[in-house]
Design a protein around this motif. Sequence first.
Motif, PDB file in Angstrom:
ATOM      1  N   THR A 123      34.340 -67.090-103.410  1.00 23.15           N
ATOM      2  CA  THR A 123      35.446 -67.997-103.747  1.00 23.15           C
ATOM      3  C   THR A 123      36.064 -67.654-105.095  1.00 23.15           C
ATOM      4  N   THR A 124      35.257 -67.077-105.992  1.00 17.87           N
ATOM      5  CA  THR A 124      35.718 -66.912-107.371  1.00 17.87           C
ATOM      6  C   THR A 124      36.647 -65.717-107.575  1.00 17.87           C
ATOM      7  N   ASP A 125      36.724 -64.843-106.612  1.00 13.51           N
ATOM      8  CA  ASP A 125      37.675 -63.753-106.779  1.00 13.51           C
ATOM      9  C   ASP A 125      38.345 -63.348-105.472  1.00 13.51           C
ATOM     10  N   MET A 126      37.594 -62.740-104.575  1.00  9.86           N
ATOM     11  CA  MET A 126      38.233 -62.159-103.383  1.00  9.86           C
ATOM     12  C   MET A 126      38.988 -63.219-102.582  1.00  9.86           C
ATOM     13  N   MET A 127      38.344 -64.343-102.307  1.00 14.49           N
ATOM     14  CA  MET A 127      39.021 -65.391-101.535  1.00 14.49           C
ATOM     15  C   MET A 127      40.195 -65.982-102.319  1.00 14.49           C
ATOM     16  N   SER A 128      39.956 -66.299-103.589  1.00 13.87           N
ATOM     17  CA  SER A 128      41.024 -66.952-104.351  1.00 13.87           C
ATOM     18  C   SER A 128      42.220 -66.028-104.530  1.00 13.87           C
ATOM     19  N   THR A 129      41.954 -64.763-104.842  1.00 15.91           N
ATOM     20  CA  THR A 129      43.040 -63.806-105.057  1.00 15.91           C
ATOM     21  C   THR A 129      43.748 -63.464-103.747  1.00 15.91           C
ATOM     22  N   GLY A 130      42.977 -63.141-102.740  1.00 12.90           N
ATOM     23  CA  GLY A 130      43.568 -62.754-101.459  1.00 12.90           C
ATOM     24  C   GLY A 130      44.358 -63.894-100.832  1.00 12.90           C
ATOM     25  N   PHE A 131      43.790 -65.093-100.875  1.00  9.64           N
ATOM     26  CA  PHE A 131      44.513 -66.243-100.310  1.00  9.64           C
ATOM     27  C   PHE A 131      45.791 -66.520-101.107  1.00  9.64           C
ATOM     28  N   ALA A 132      45.695 -66.378-102.444  1.00  8.52           N
ATOM     29  CA  ALA A 132      46.880 -66.602-103.274  1.00  8.52           C
ATOM     30  C   ALA A 132      48.018 -65.673-102.848  1.00  8.52           C
ATOM     31  N   ALA A 133      47.679 -64.446-102.505  1.00  8.41           N
ATOM     32  CA  ALA A 133      48.696 -63.491-102.040  1.00  8.41           C
ATOM     33  C   ALA A 133      49.437 -64.062-100.841  1.00  8.41           C
ATOM     34  N   ALA A 134      48.681 -64.669 -99.935  1.00 11.04           N
ATOM     35  CA  ALA A 134      49.298 -65.251 -98.737  1.00 11.04           C
ATOM     36  C   ALA A 134      50.043 -66.543 -99.069  1.00 11.04           C
ATOM     37  N   GLU A 135      49.463 -67.376 -99.922  1.00 10.45           N
ATOM     38  CA  GLU A 135      50.121 -68.640-100.277  1.00 10.45           C
ATOM     39  C   GLU A 135      51.467 -68.380-100.954  1.00 10.45           C
ATOM     40  N   ASN A 136      51.517 -67.374-101.829  1.00 11.46           N
ATOM     41  CA  ASN A 136      52.756 -67.064-102.541  1.00 11.46           C
ATOM     42  C   ASN A 136      53.798 -66.388-101.660  1.00 11.46           C
ATOM     43  N   ALA A 137      53.380 -65.932-100.487  1.00 13.54           N
ATOM     44  CA  ALA A 137      54.267 -65.111 -99.660  1.00 13.54           C
ATOM     45  C   ALA A 137      55.255 -65.949 -98.857  1.00 13.54           C
ATOM     46  N   ALA A 138      55.184 -67.282 -98.991  1.00 14.43           N
ATOM     47  CA  ALA A 138      56.136 -68.171 -98.305  1.00 14.43           C
ATOM     48  C   ALA A 138      56.248 -67.848 -96.824  1.00 14.43           C
ATOM     49  N   ILE A 139      55.118 -67.700 -96.169  1.00 13.85           N
ATOM     50  CA  ILE A 139      55.085 -67.348 -94.744  1.00 13.85           C
ATOM     51  C   ILE A 139      55.507 -68.554 -93.917  1.00 13.85           C
ATOM     52  N   PRO A 140      56.596 -68.440 -93.154  1.00 10.39           N
ATOM     53  CA  PRO A 140      56.920 -69.560 -92.264  1.00 10.39           C
ATOM     54  C   PRO A 140      55.900 -69.604 -91.129  1.00 10.39           C
ATOM     55  N   ILE A 141      55.594 -70.795 -90.634  1.00  7.74           N
ATOM     56  CA  ILE A 141      54.634 -70.913 -89.531  1.00  7.74           C
ATOM     57  C   ILE A 141      55.153 -70.095 -88.343  1.00  7.74           C
ATOM     58  N   GLY A 142      54.315 -69.196 -87.874  1.00 11.41           N
ATOM     59  CA  GLY A 142      54.728 -68.295 -86.802  1.00 11.41           C
ATOM     60  C   GLY A 142      55.432 -67.042 -87.291  1.00 11.41           C
ATOM     61  N   GLY A 143      55.551 -66.875 -88.601  1.00 11.47           N
ATOM     62  CA  GLY A 143      56.236 -65.729 -89.176  1.00 11.47           C
ATOM     63  C   GLY A 143      55.441 -64.435 -89.086  1.00 11.47           C
ATOM     64  N   THR A 144      56.082 -63.337 -89.468  1.00  9.40           N
ATOM     65  CA  THR A 144      55.459 -62.017 -89.416  1.00  9.40           C
ATOM     66  C   THR A 144      55.068 -61.557 -90.814  1.00  9.40           C
ATOM     67  N   VAL A 145      53.892 -60.946 -90.921  1.00  5.08           N
ATOM     68  CA  VAL A 145      53.360 -60.536 -92.220  1.00  5.08           C
ATOM     69  C   VAL A 145      52.788 -59.132 -92.126  1.00  5.08           C
ATOM     70  N   ALA A 146      53.055 -58.319 -93.150  1.00  5.08           N
ATOM     71  CA  ALA A 146      52.381 -57.025 -93.268  1.00  5.08           C
ATOM     72  C   ALA A 146      51.536 -57.042 -94.526  1.00  5.08           C
TER      73      ALA A 146
END
Lengths: 236, 236, 236, 236
Positions: free
Chosen positions: B42-65
């Motif tokens: 939780t202290t690095d890999m999860m927090s950092t990796g998830f933050a990347a996704a949270e900041n990416a403004a992914i619309p529900i059902g959207g496409t991500v690379a």
Amino acid sequence: MGGWQFANVKDGTFAEYVHVTDADGNLAHIPGAVSAHEALYTTDMMSTGFAAAENAAIPIGGTVAVFAQGPVGLMATKGASLQGAGTIIAVETVPKRQELAREYGADHVVDFGDTDAVEESMELTDGVGVDAAIEALGSDQTLQDAIKVVKPGGTVSNVGYHGDGEYRHIPREEWGVGMAEIDIVTDLCPGGRLRIKRLLRLLANDRVDPTKMTTHEFEFDEIEEAFQLMDEKRTL
Amino acid sequence: MGGWQFANVKDGTFAEYVHVTDADGNLAHIPGAVSAHEALYTTDMMSTGFAAAENAAIPIGGTVAVFAQGPVGLMATKGASLQGAGTIIAVETVPKRQELAREYGADHVVDFGDTDAVEESMELTDGVGVDAAIEALGSDQTLQDAIKVVKPGGTVSNVGYHGDGEYRHIPREEWGVGMAEIDIVTDLCPGGRLRIKRLLRLLANDRVDPTKMTTHEFEFDEIEEAFQLMDEKRTL
Amino acid sequence: MGGWQFANVKDGTFAEYVHVTDADGNLAHIPGAVSAHEALYTTDMMSTGFAAAENAAIPIGGTVAVFAQGPVGLMATKGASLQGAGTIIAVETVPKRQELAREYGADHVVDFGDTDAVEESMELTDGVGVDAAIEALGSDQTLQDAIKVVKPGGTVSNVGYHGDGEYRHIPREEWGVGMAEIDIVTDLCPGGRLRIKRLLRLLANDRVDPTKMTTHEFEFDEIEEAFQLMDEKRTL
Amino acid sequence: MGGWQFANVKDGTFAEYVHVTDADGNLAHIPGAVSAHEALYTTDMMSTGFAAAENAAIPIGGTVAVFAQGPVGLMATKGASLQGAGTIIAVETVPKRQELAREYGADHVVDFGDTDAVEESMELTDGVGVDAAIEALGSDQTLQDAIKVVKPGGTVSNVGYHGDGEYRHIPREEWGVGMAEIDIVTDLCPGGRLRIKRLLRLLANDRVDPTKMTTHEFEFDEIEEAFQLMDEKRTL
């Protein structure tokens, strides 16, 4: 459509009468208190320049640097003022534009002919950098400068049209090596009835006078001469 | 503080006991259902990796690379899945990581050893590009690729640490000449009690199993060997 | 238009063929991998229920309570799961719906026939309350309950249609006397080609199976019987 | 902490010297250009009133109604102006406050003693309603009025302290039966060094003069008399 259709695709937009698709979404009445001269500015300079400020996530009382004070930059300066910026730094070298920048709300004008715009901006913010930097020119140099003066957590808002070159360059260190929560955002002139109505309201209620930027006026049948003038970018 | 203080400034964070400032803001209880092994993530890999996704403004059902599937990239892939992405494209060449990417939610794996990652991503999205592209490596090439595959109005979310070179390069045309409403955002591992509690909850309620990424385990007194291993970046 | 025009104004939407205005904005191709049965859900239950979760500002790993598990509530539960909720509490008393709630991601089901939904939700969150509460029924009682279980700084997301009564009641104290940064937000089913395409993608890539909610199926020429069934709200 | 700790928990905040926890986060230098008299306003009236406007999601050029023009309401009016509102309607019946409302940016003043505030606000917006309505009093009536005048998609921003009564009432129909995308948001005075510095900057650069609101001035050793005056809410 952000005006794109009317500016680039649809024929006849310079005729006396023009067919407008989705009129309910694209046409706004001009209130009686607003002249055609003023209203004209809502469709590009005001909408684009203000968008630069709106996208810049300026906190109320925050610091903003606006690079270049052409008509879009001047409206970005005014937009920053309308968004509650506490300090506005305008970067510009043409005296007439420097003067207008002050009228539209700039607290400081940095003349990049005399001084290094980045150094000066950092000094004006006690070495902290600005909350938001607006790029209103479209050159690699000013985009780099904008990134250099923005502080960690801040926003670089680009409305300049970047017309040439293969790349724009992000200065790696000042960008915080990709970890400083600096956002680089871009936009194109937003349009539509609702937005234009809001901009017209700003004119009707004397929030802004864009006509100070007007350098030449033409009658309808002088349109060719007007385009020629624009094409040559004759200076003030 | 985003972990910065504890990772870079404060002494003793690798000792048996450590002094924590602002304990109410910085310490989280590990629930009974979560092992120390899991919690560590939780202290690095999860927090950092998830933050990347949270900041990416992914619309529900959207496409991500997601570019690169190291531990942060894998958690970005999982994060994209937890944010409701409709299609996830993972770009990676190491087979073990490709396999994990699929387990963490990737619908497609693009092996940039075999194929051009940009072309393949464009093809997988019918030439449209993705709503969000995540850079989880920190190289000029992948950042450029991320900008190239994101569509107008989309977001490039960077969590890679860009460690060298004077510049990162924005490909001007694919960036939409600065007018395509493409945001480039960055972040560093966010921390704090409230966030870590939320991440621990994801573990307690079996939303994610980060231990699949574990390649080696050490006892506390083997810490030097562990660091040596990390330093050498021995491959799987 | 959010479907409003087609649902309430335009004639012929239950005919074999129907005229669609602004087809580019309102029509989406159904991918081969998606059945008509599945696709049907994108236009209301999925779009509305997911919107409830999207508007709820759920932090990744956060806690969510969903009041009522009819089709919109069930999709709100699934939506909360797709937005990365760490704990989902579903409030429902009908056994079949309780079961579906668990399948769609609920960690806890609170039967308000057996227990006080507010008390139980507070207990499940150690007295803290939830980050987000979703109202998917449209009654004064559940809206009040939603406000009561949400913690300071949290969001109450309403998608229930409130069909009668002069007022809805905000419980003053639990609302934090108007100073607790609790947002009460509302929405109507969002539509349009881009959104429906994204929802279809979730079906094509097996993120959700809404057909579990189907209780009756009809052929096209049995439409009157179908409406009669809906009108009578015959129970399962 | 939003000032809560210092206002409600910590002893000694009215002494000549006071101990401040987390000084780096809670103390701001007052610039030379700002008097103590002016600076005092940053810690409550300006911060609270501006927050009301910041939370109201006012589009540039949008319409705003501010209910009640006490010091927080007046700063909300000024805040709406600083956020770029195109039309500001201030609702107030005390003449001195009406006058100040105009000075702080109100285009229209609605005297609810003479006229129905809701009807008048609707008329001033051609029956459309406002983009944002700010409640700066804390009464059930004004909250209801705020909900009634806001248009679909708009925001009701509450900063009034609602001190009594079991409920606040949402008028169901004007709320759009829970489907009109009207957000009701609330806040408490935000604090902290960074915010107060930004507010001080607005004073230093002459964006606002809050001292116009000052009705009485006291020396430090007259503090008891001052409190007594406040307690009795002696009118102007």
